[in-house]
Design a protein around this motif. Structure first.
Motif, PDB file in Angstrom:
ATOM      1  N   HIS A   1       0.868  -1.520   0.005  1.00 34.87           N
ATOM      2  CA  HIS A   1       0.285  -0.130  -0.015  1.00 34.87           C
ATOM      3  C   HIS A   1       0.356   1.051   0.097  1.00 34.87           C
ATOM      4  O   HIS A   1       0.878   2.566  -0.457  1.00 34.87           O
ATOM      5  CB  HIS A   1      -0.696   0.453   0.915  1.00 34.87           C
ATOM      6  CG  HIS A   1      -1.955   1.096   0.871  1.00 34.87           C
ATOM      7  ND1 HIS A   1      -1.764   2.266   2.081  1.00 34.87           N
ATOM      8  CD2 HIS A   1      -3.013   1.222   0.289  1.00 34.87           C
ATOM      9  CE1 HIS A   1      -2.932   3.380   1.537  1.00 34.87           C
ATOM     10  NE2 HIS A   1      -3.063   2.392   0.616  1.00 34.87           N
ATOM     11  N   ALA A   2       1.662   1.339   0.913  1.00 33.15           N
ATOM     12  CA  ALA A   2       2.928   2.223   1.408  1.00 33.15           C
ATOM     13  C   ALA A   2       3.733   2.599  -0.161  1.00 33.15           C
ATOM     14  O   ALA A   2       4.184   3.508  -0.405  1.00 33.15           O
ATOM     15  CB  ALA A   2       3.576   2.870   2.304  1.00 33.15           C
ATOM     16  N   GLY A   3       3.735   1.271  -0.791  1.00 27.43           N
ATOM     17  CA  GLY A   3       5.509   1.294  -1.970  1.00 27.43           C
ATOM     18  C   GLY A   3       4.723   1.633  -2.987  1.00 27.43           C
ATOM     19  O   GLY A   3       5.384   2.367  -3.956  1.00 27.43           O
ATOM     20  N   ILE A   4       2.936   1.226  -3.815  1.00 27.82           N
ATOM     21  CA  ILE A   4       2.836   0.945  -4.905  1.00 27.82           C
ATOM     22  C   ILE A   4       1.609   1.706  -4.679  1.00 27.82           C
ATOM     23  O   ILE A   4       1.399   2.868  -5.883  1.00 27.82           O
ATOM     24  CB  ILE A   4       2.705  -0.314  -4.974  1.00 27.82           C
ATOM     25  CG1 ILE A   4       3.916  -0.604  -5.069  1.00 27.82           C
ATOM     26  CG2 ILE A   4       2.374  -0.034  -6.755  1.00 27.82           C
ATOM     27  CD1 ILE A   4       4.857  -0.018  -5.843  1.00 27.82           C
ATOM     28  N   LEU A   5       0.553   1.206  -3.936  1.00 25.60           N
ATOM     29  CA  LEU A   5      -0.418   2.298  -4.133  1.00 25.60           C
ATOM     30  C   LEU A   5      -0.963   3.622  -4.208  1.00 25.60           C
ATOM     31  O   LEU A   5      -1.756   4.424  -4.572  1.00 25.60           O
ATOM     32  CB  LEU A   5      -1.886   1.271  -3.546  1.00 25.60           C
ATOM     33  CG  LEU A   5      -1.952   0.263  -3.767  1.00 25.60           C
ATOM     34  CD1 LEU A   5      -2.579  -0.508  -2.426  1.00 25.60           C
ATOM     35  CD2 LEU A   5      -2.872  -0.070  -5.073  1.00 25.60           C
ATOM     36  N   LEU A   6       0.020   4.160  -3.182  1.00 20.14           N
ATOM     37  CA  LEU A   6       0.019   6.114  -3.207  1.00 20.14           C
ATOM     38  C   LEU A   6       0.594   6.423  -4.195  1.00 20.14           C
ATOM     39  O   LEU A   6       0.160   7.458  -4.027  1.00 20.14           O
ATOM     40  CB  LEU A   6       0.871   5.889  -1.417  1.00 20.14           C
ATOM     41  CG  LEU A   6      -0.029   5.747  -0.226  1.00 20.14           C
ATOM     42  CD1 LEU A   6       0.949   5.715   0.781  1.00 20.14           C
ATOM     43  CD2 LEU A   6      -1.691   5.599   0.221  1.00 20.14           C
ATOM     44  N   LYS A   7       1.195   5.720  -4.751  1.00 20.47           N
ATOM     45  CA  LYS A   7       2.487   6.278  -5.906  1.00 20.47           C
ATOM     46  C   LYS A   7       1.343   6.404  -6.956  1.00 20.47           C
ATOM     47  O   LYS A   7       1.567   7.090  -8.182  1.00 20.47           O
ATOM     48  CB  LYS A   7       2.770   5.586  -6.225  1.00 20.47           C
ATOM     49  CG  LYS A   7       4.754   5.301  -5.232  1.00 20.47           C
ATOM     50  CD  LYS A   7       4.235   6.310  -4.044  1.00 20.47           C
ATOM     51  CE  LYS A   7       5.262   6.530  -2.957  1.00 20.47           C
ATOM     52  NZ  LYS A   7       4.698   5.621  -1.549  1.00 20.47           N
ATOM     53  N   ILE A   8       0.253   5.208  -7.553  1.00 22.34           N
ATOM     54  CA  ILE A   8      -0.841   5.254  -8.439  1.00 22.34           C
ATOM     55  C   ILE A   8      -1.745   6.728  -8.402  1.00 22.34           C
ATOM     56  O   ILE A   8      -1.332   7.203  -8.942  1.00 22.34           O
ATOM     57  CB  ILE A   8      -1.859   4.484  -8.151  1.00 22.34           C
ATOM     58  CG1 ILE A   8      -1.407   3.655  -8.304  1.00 22.34           C
ATOM     59  CG2 ILE A   8      -3.429   4.944  -9.218  1.00 22.34           C
ATOM     60  CD1 ILE A   8      -1.704   1.859  -8.479  1.00 22.34           C
ATOM     61  N   GLY A   9      -1.621   8.016  -7.186  1.00 21.28           N
ATOM     62  CA  GLY A   9      -2.016   9.149  -6.798  1.00 21.28           C
ATOM     63  C   GLY A   9      -0.901   9.789  -7.602  1.00 21.28           C
ATOM     64  O   GLY A   9      -1.449  11.301  -8.148  1.00 21.28           O
ATOM     65  N   THR A  10      -0.435  10.255  -7.639  1.00 20.46           N
ATOM     66  CA  THR A  10       1.623  11.033  -8.314  1.00 20.46           C
ATOM     67  C   THR A  10       1.326  10.732  -9.065  1.00 20.46           C
ATOM     68  O   THR A  10       1.177  11.563 -10.288  1.00 20.46           O
ATOM     69  CB  THR A  10       2.405  10.454  -7.166  1.00 20.46           C
ATOM     70  OG1 THR A  10       2.641  10.382  -5.821  1.00 20.46           O
ATOM     71  CG2 THR A  10       3.704  11.438  -7.799  1.00 20.46           C
ATOM     72  N   TYR A  11       1.252   9.174  -9.562  1.00 18.19           N
ATOM     73  CA  TYR A  11       1.230   9.173 -10.889  1.00 18.19           C
ATOM     74  C   TYR A  11      -0.298   9.555 -12.327  1.00 18.19           C
ATOM     75  O   TYR A  11       0.031   9.837 -13.349  1.00 18.19           O
ATOM     76  CB  TYR A  11       1.253   7.507 -11.670  1.00 18.19           C
ATOM     77  CG  TYR A  11       1.344   6.778 -12.434  1.00 18.19           C
ATOM     78  CD1 TYR A  11       2.775   7.165 -13.629  1.00 18.19           C
ATOM     79  CD2 TYR A  11       0.187   6.459 -13.522  1.00 18.19           C
ATOM     80  CE1 TYR A  11       2.714   6.465 -14.678  1.00 18.19           C
ATOM     81  CE2 TYR A  11       0.333   5.978 -15.072  1.00 18.19           C
ATOM     82  CZ  TYR A  11       1.507   5.969 -15.454  1.00 18.19           C
ATOM     83  OH  TYR A  11       1.120   5.691 -16.780  1.00 18.19           O
ATOM     84  N   GLY A  12      -1.263   9.275 -10.996  1.00 15.52           N
ATOM     85  CA  GLY A  12      -2.466   9.900 -11.803  1.00 15.52           C
ATOM     86  C   GLY A  12      -2.038  11.192 -11.739  1.00 15.52           C
ATOM     87  O   GLY A  12      -2.950  11.874 -12.831  1.00 15.52           O
ATOM     88  N   LEU A  13      -1.579  11.779 -10.812  1.00 13.16           N
ATOM     89  CA  LEU A  13      -1.459  13.353 -10.732  1.00 13.16           C
ATOM     90  C   LEU A  13      -0.780  13.959 -11.908  1.00 13.16           C
ATOM     91  O   LEU A  13      -1.106  15.319 -13.085  1.00 13.16           O
ATOM     92  CB  LEU A  13      -1.358  14.262  -9.892  1.00 13.16           C
ATOM     93  CG  LEU A  13      -2.030  14.065  -8.993  1.00 13.16           C
ATOM     94  CD1 LEU A  13      -1.363  15.251  -7.719  1.00 13.16           C
ATOM     95  CD2 LEU A  13      -3.070  15.178  -9.012  1.00 13.16           C
ATOM     96  N   ILE A  14       0.827  13.267 -11.839  1.00 11.43           N
ATOM     97  CA  ILE A  14       1.797  13.881 -13.435  1.00 11.43           C
ATOM     98  C   ILE A  14       0.933  13.368 -14.704  1.00 11.43           C
ATOM     99  O   ILE A  14       0.972  14.082 -15.581  1.00 11.43           O
ATOM    100  CB  ILE A  14       2.738  12.870 -12.841  1.00 11.43           C
ATOM    101  CG1 ILE A  14       3.390  13.713 -11.704  1.00 11.43           C
ATOM    102  CG2 ILE A  14       3.484  12.901 -14.163  1.00 11.43           C
ATOM    103  CD1 ILE A  14       4.660  11.964 -11.744  1.00 11.43           C
ATOM    104  N   ARG A  15       0.447  12.021 -14.949  1.00 14.34           N
ATOM    105  CA  ARG A  15      -0.145  11.443 -16.351  1.00 14.34           C
ATOM    106  C   ARG A  15      -1.382  12.366 -16.555  1.00 14.34           C
ATOM    107  O   ARG A  15      -1.195  12.832 -17.948  1.00 14.34           O
ATOM    108  CB  ARG A  15       0.068   9.982 -16.501  1.00 14.34           C
ATOM    109  CG  ARG A  15      -0.193  10.073 -18.092  1.00 14.34           C
ATOM    110  CD  ARG A  15       0.569   9.392 -18.230  1.00 14.34           C
ATOM    111  NE  ARG A  15       1.885   8.813 -17.825  1.00 14.34           N
ATOM    112  CZ  ARG A  15       2.612   8.506 -18.034  1.00 14.34           C
ATOM    113  NH1 ARG A  15       2.673   9.286 -19.040  1.00 14.34           N
ATOM    114  NH2 ARG A  15       2.788   7.228 -18.405  1.00 14.34           N
ATOM    115  N   PHE A  16      -1.847  12.357 -16.018  1.00 11.31           N
ATOM    116  CA  PHE A  16      -3.399  12.933 -16.167  1.00 11.31           C
ATOM    117  C   PHE A  16      -3.847  14.876 -15.602  1.00 11.31           C
ATOM    118  O   PHE A  16      -3.931  15.834 -16.589  1.00 11.31           O
ATOM    119  CB  PHE A  16      -4.814  13.087 -15.795  1.00 11.31           C
ATOM    120  CG  PHE A  16      -4.820  11.286 -15.973  1.00 11.31           C
ATOM    121  CD1 PHE A  16      -4.009  10.455 -16.820  1.00 11.31           C
ATOM    122  CD2 PHE A  16      -4.714   9.923 -14.756  1.00 11.31           C
ATOM    123  CE1 PHE A  16      -3.818   9.034 -17.060  1.00 11.31           C
ATOM    124  CE2 PHE A  16      -4.511   8.416 -15.015  1.00 11.31           C
ATOM    125  CZ  PHE A  16      -4.563   8.409 -16.518  1.00 11.31           C
ATOM    126  N   ALA A  17      -3.629  14.793 -14.880  1.00  8.80           N
ATOM    127  CA  ALA A  17      -3.573  16.152 -13.687  1.00  8.80           C
ATOM    128  C   ALA A  17      -3.037  17.091 -15.153  1.00  8.80           C
ATOM    129  O   ALA A  17      -2.602  18.028 -15.247  1.00  8.80           O
ATOM    130  CB  ALA A  17      -3.631  17.079 -12.921  1.00  8.80           C
TER     131      ALA A  17
END
Length: 502
Positions: free
Chosen positions: A260-276
Motif C-alpha cells: 500500500h505505502a510502496g505502490i498504491l499511494l504512488k498511483i495518486g502521484t502517477y495520476g496527477l502527473i499523467r492526467f492532471a
C-alpha cells in the motif's frame, strides 16, 4: 523487444495465481516466491531494455476493443476505445518499483500462517492491477485496472490485519470509491467531448481545444482538473483526505502495508502527473500556488502529528502522509527540477516505506507490538535489526548519499525557483522529520534493555535477504540517482513542453 513482452509483464502474476491455487500445502509459498522473482526479473529486463535506448514505441500494443456512434453526423469517425498498453520512462520506473515491492511483500507474507494461500492469491490479482495501471495508455483501461486493485486490497486489509482492520478496509474502499467516482466523471466528459480516452490524443487535443465535438471552455477545463485533483488527492492522500490511509497503515498486516505505502499511494502521484498535469497544464499552473500550500500543510501537519506518536506504526503512517506533501511541492513547482523531484521522491519513499514496514513486521512477529513503552534496547538484543532501523530512519529523513535526499532536494530546489516563501516555510518540515525519526530510533534502539526485548531474536536469513534488496536499492539511487532521472527525463521534458505550450 516484442510488443507481446509487455503483455507477459502485466499478466505474469496470473501464473502465480494458478500455481498457488493448485500447488500442495507444503510448497505453495515457494511457488509464490518463485513467481514474485519471475515478475521482478521481467520488469528488470524491461527497464534495462528501456535504459539501453530501445524504441519504446515498438512495445505499444493496440487492439480494437469497442466503438459506437459517429463523431459528427456527417463523419465516419466513431467514438472508440482500444485495448492499449505501452510504456515511457515514467511507466518503466513505476513498473520496476512494483516488481521490487511485490517481491518484498511476498517474502514478508511468509510470516502469515492462517489463510496464507488466499493471501497470495489476492496479492497476485492485485499485482496485475498495479502493472496494468502503469502500462495503460488510455483512461478507460487505467480506470479498470485501478478498480481491479480495490477489491483484493480490501480483503487483504480486512482479513489479515489487527483488531480494527475490517473498519480500515471499509474506509479504504469507500474513500477510494469516492475518488474513482470523480475520475469516472472526468473520463466520461472527456470521452463525450473528444471521442477518445488515449493519453497522447488528449494531451494534444485538450490544451489547444481543437478536434472536439464542441468547444471545451476554460471553466470546464478547470472544473475537470478540480475533479482530477480530488480523485488523486484521496488516493495519494492529501489533507484533509488522509485519515483512511492512517488507519490502513496502523491496522493492516505489514506485508500488505508494504504494497500500500510502496505502490498504491504512488498511483495518486502517477495520476496527477499523467492526467492532471499532462492534460491540463495551463489550469494546473493556475492552481500551483494552492497546491504548493497544500503540499506544505501535508508536510508540516503530518510531521507534527508523527512527532507526538508513541508507536512506530503510527509514526510511519503519519510520516508517509507527510512525505506525500513533498511530492505535491515538487509538482506545484511547475519546472523540470520539481517534477523530477516529485517522481524521484515517489520511488524513494516506496523503497524506504517498504523497508520500515518490513521492520514493523519483524518487531510484531517477535513481540506483537511496536509501542515505545514496551520496546527499548534493541541495539543490545538485536543489533542488526536496530542497525536496519537506523538506516531506514536516516534514509527517511533525507541523509545525503541515500535516496531520500535526492527527491527532497530536487523538489525544494524546484519550489524555491517558483515560490520562494512557500518553500522557505516548507523547510520546517525537514526539521520536524529529523525530530520524529530520531525520537523513534532512540526510543526503540537505546535505553534500558527490558526482559521483554531480550528474548527477541535477530534477523533471520529470509528477513536479511528482503532487507538487503531494499538497502541496495536505497543506496544505489542515493549514490547514482541517474538510474531513475535519466529514464524519466523524456517524460519530464514532454510535460514541460506542455506547460510552456511548445
Amino acid at each position: 523487444m516484442s510488443s507481446q513482452f509487455l503483455l507477459w509483464v502485466v499478466f505474469s502474476p496470473l501464473l502465480g495465481l494458478l500455481l498457488v491455487t493448485f500447488a500442495p500445502k507444503t510448497s505453495y509459498k515457494l511457488w509464490a516466491l518463485a513467481t514474485a522473482v519471475l515478475t521482478f526479473v521481467l520488469t528488470a529486463i524491461t527497464y534495462i531494455a528501456g535504459q539501453n535506448h530501445s524504441n519504446l514505441q515498438d512495445w505499444n500494443i493496440s487492439y480494437e476493443w469497442f466503438s459506437f456512434g459517429k463523431f459528427f453526423a456527417e463523419s465516419t469517425r466513431l467514438f472508440e476505445v482500444k485495448f492499449e498498453l505501452g510504456v515511457d520512462g515514467l511507466s518503466l520506473v513505476m513498473i520496476l518499483l512494483t516488481g521490487v515491492i511485490s517481491l518484498i511483500s511476498v517474502i514478508a507474507g511468509y510470516s502469515i500462517n492462517k489463510g496464507s494461500r488466499s493471501f497470495y492469491q489476492l496479492l497476485f490479482i492485485l499485482q496485475v492491477g498495479m502493472y496494468g495501471v502503469f502500462a495503460s495508455q488510455n483512461l478507460v483501461l487505467f480506470f479498470l485496472f485501478f478498480e481491479l486493485t480495490l477489491v483484493p486490497m480490501f480483503f487483504l486489509i480486512g482479513r489479515w490485519g489487527r483488531f480494527d482492520s475490517e473498519r480500515a478496509g471499509y474506509q479504504f474502499l469507500i474513500y477510494n470509491g469516492l475518488g474513482s467516482a470523480f475520475l469516472l466523471f472526468v473520463i466520461a466528459v472527456l470521452f463525450a467531448r473528444t471521442g477518445t480516452t488515449n493519453y497522447a490524443d488528449l494531451a494534444n487535443i485538450i490544451p489547444v481545444g481543437y478536434d472536439t465535438i464542441s468547444p471545451i471552455s476554460d471553466n470546464l477545463k478547470m472544473g475537470l482538473l478540480v475533479c482530477l485533483l480530488i480523485a488523486f488527492a484521496i488516493k495519494l492522500p492529501l489533507f484533509p483526505f488522509h485519515r483512511w490511509m492512517v488507519n490502513v497503515h496502523t491496522q493492516a498486516n505489514p506485508a500488505v502495508v508494504i504494497i500500500h505505502a510502496g505502490i498504491l499511494l504512488k498511483i495518486g502521484t502517477y495520476g496527477l502527473i499523467r492526467f492532471a498535469l499532462g492534460i491540463f497544464p495551463d489550469q494546473f499552473d493556475k492552481m500551483s500556488v494552492a497546491l504548493a500550500i497544500i503540499g506544505v500543510v501535508n508536510l508540516l501537519y503530518g510531521a507534527y502529528i508523527a512527532l507526538t506518536q508513541k508507536d512506530l506504526r503510527s509514526v510511519l503512517a503519519y510520516s508517509s502522509f507527510s512525505h506525500m506533501g513533498i511530492v505535491i511541492i515538487g509538482l506545484a513547482a511547475m519546472n523540470s527540477a520539481g517534477i523530477q523531484g516529485a517522481i524521484f521522491q515517489s520511488v524513494s519513499h516506496g523503497l524506504i516505506a517498504a523497508l520500515l514496514f518490513l521492520l514493523v513486521g519483524m518487531l510484531e512477529n517477535r513481540g506483537d507490538t511496536t509501542s515505545f513503552d514496551k520496546i527499548s534496547g534493541l541495539a543490545k538484543s538485536t543489533p542488526r535489526l536496530a542497525g536496519l532501523l537506523l538506516f531506514g530512519g536516516m534514509a527517511s529523513l533525507g541523509l545525503p548519499g541515500l535516496s531520500g535526499f535526492v527527491g527532497e532536494w530536487l523538489s525544494f530546489v524546484g519550489l524555491f525557483q517558483s515560490h520562494k516563501i512557500i518553500a522557505a516555510v516548507g523547510t520546517l518540515g525537514i526539521i520536524l522529520t529529523a525530530a520524529y525519526i530520531l525520537r523513534a530510533i532512540l526510543a526503540l534502539s537505546f535505553g534500558k534493555n527490558s526482559e521483554f526485548v531480550s528474548s527477541f531474536t535477530d534477523l533471520s536469513k529470509r528477513e536479511t535477504i528482503a532487507s538487503v534488496i531494499l538497502v541496495i536499492a536505497i543506496i544505489g539511487l542515493g549514490v547514482y540517482p541517474a538510474l531513475v532521472n535519466d529514464m524519466i527525463l523524456s517524460s519530464v521534458d514532454f510535460i514541460i513542453q506542455g506547460i510552456r505550450g511548445v
